[in-house]
Design an enzyme around this catalytic site. Sequence first.
Site, PDB file in Angstrom:
ATOM      1  N   ASN A  48      -3.175   8.955  -2.579  1.00 10.74           N
ATOM      2  CA  ASN A  48      -3.801   9.500  -1.556  1.00 10.74           C
ATOM      3  C   ASN A  48      -2.267  10.048  -1.723  1.00 10.74           C
ATOM      4  O   ASN A  48      -1.178  10.874  -1.473  1.00 10.74           O
ATOM      5  CB  ASN A  48      -3.255   8.369   0.074  1.00 10.74           C
ATOM      6  CG  ASN A  48      -1.703   7.743  -0.165  1.00 10.74           C
ATOM      7  OD1 ASN A  48      -1.719   7.606  -1.229  1.00 10.74           O
ATOM      8  ND2 ASN A  48      -1.314   6.950   0.681  1.00 10.74           N
ATOM      9  N   ILE A  49      -2.890  11.923  -0.264  1.00 10.26           N
ATOM     10  CA  ILE A  49      -1.826  13.331  -0.668  1.00 10.26           C
ATOM     11  C   ILE A  49      -1.714  13.314   0.736  1.00 10.26           C
ATOM     12  O   ILE A  49      -2.695  13.404   1.558  1.00 10.26           O
ATOM     13  CB  ILE A  49      -2.632  13.706  -1.714  1.00 10.26           C
ATOM     14  CG1 ILE A  49      -2.506  13.551  -2.088  1.00 10.26           C
ATOM     15  CG2 ILE A  49      -1.761  15.772  -1.040  1.00 10.26           C
ATOM     16  CD1 ILE A  49      -3.932  14.529  -3.470  1.00 10.26           C
ATOM     17  N   GLU A  50      -0.181  13.182   1.632  1.00  6.97           N
ATOM     18  CA  GLU A  50      -0.267  13.057   3.063  1.00  6.97           C
ATOM     19  C   GLU A  50       0.437  14.586   3.428  1.00  6.97           C
ATOM     20  O   GLU A  50       0.675  14.823   2.178  1.00  6.97           O
ATOM     21  CB  GLU A  50       0.619  12.173   3.461  1.00  6.97           C
ATOM     22  CG  GLU A  50       0.209  10.795   3.491  1.00  6.97           C
ATOM     23  CD  GLU A  50       0.904  10.123   3.627  1.00  6.97           C
ATOM     24  OE1 GLU A  50       1.018   8.604   4.148  1.00  6.97           O
ATOM     25  OE2 GLU A  50       2.877  10.300   4.275  1.00  6.97           O
ATOM     26  N   CYS A  85      -7.177  10.411   1.244  1.00  6.33           N
ATOM     27  CA  CYS A  85      -7.274   9.103   1.032  1.00  6.33           C
ATOM     28  C   CYS A  85      -6.800   8.853  -0.505  1.00  6.33           C
ATOM     29  O   CYS A  85      -8.026  10.111  -1.239  1.00  6.33           O
ATOM     30  CB  CYS A  85      -7.844   8.780   2.062  1.00  6.33           C
ATOM     31  SG  CYS A  85      -7.835   8.499   3.491  1.00  6.33           S
ATOM     32  N   CYS A 115     -10.539   2.796   4.567  1.00  8.60           N
ATOM     33  CA  CYS A 115     -10.467   2.834   5.386  1.00  8.60           C
ATOM     34  C   CYS A 115     -11.982   3.259   5.575  1.00  8.60           C
ATOM     35  O   CYS A 115     -13.148   3.485   5.486  1.00  8.60           O
ATOM     36  CB  CYS A 115      -9.590   3.714   6.053  1.00  8.60           C
ATOM     37  SG  CYS A 115     -10.064   5.807   6.326  1.00  8.60           S
ATOM     38  N   GLU A 167      -9.035   7.485  -2.056  1.00  6.34           N
ATOM     39  CA  GLU A 167     -11.099   6.871  -2.607  1.00  6.34           C
ATOM     40  C   GLU A 167     -11.228   8.165  -1.874  1.00  6.34           C
ATOM     41  O   GLU A 167     -12.468   8.246  -2.954  1.00  6.34           O
ATOM     42  CB  GLU A 167     -11.245   5.925  -1.341  1.00  6.34           C
ATOM     43  CG  GLU A 167     -11.183   5.316  -1.530  1.00  6.34           C
ATOM     44  CD  GLU A 167      -9.953   4.304  -0.600  1.00  6.34           C
ATOM     45  OE1 GLU A 167      -9.684   3.179  -0.429  1.00  6.34           O
ATOM     46  OE2 GLU A 167      -8.863   5.521  -0.135  1.00  6.34           O
TER      47      GLU A 167
END
EC number: 3.5.4.5
Length: 140
Positions: A41-43, A52, A86, A54
């Site tokens: 994940n890369i926020e 996300c 999710c 995936e």
Amino acid sequence: MTTHLFEAAKQAMAKAHAPYSRFPVGAAILAEDGSVHSGCNIEIVSFPEGWCAETSAIARMVMAGGSRKIAEVAVVAEKLVACSPCGGCRQRLAEFSAPSTRVHLCDVTTGVVETVTMGELLPHSFATDSLEVPADQGSA
């Protein structure tokens, strides 16, 4: 192959950029051609515009240029016993897999905790056949 996928997901999780949620997640996809593609994940500060794990793994699979069909998936998160994709990622995964595709929900220390199918995760996915335009409506 399940252990290999778990390890790839775990290594990807270690690279996560999660400064806001502090919830690193890793995913690894086994494509039908045998290739493995992982992602984390890369926020970004503008939630929910990040990626996300995936989604990152799917992007790597597509960019690799080989098979675009998922055979198996492993997902792991640092703070959950069994991390499930999710809702948005369930739909993304469904786009590239079959209802029988196995999804391994993993714990960071013990590995696979539960294995489910895409059909169980997303029983009524929005499918591409829903987008078909009847022949008499296809042109103006």
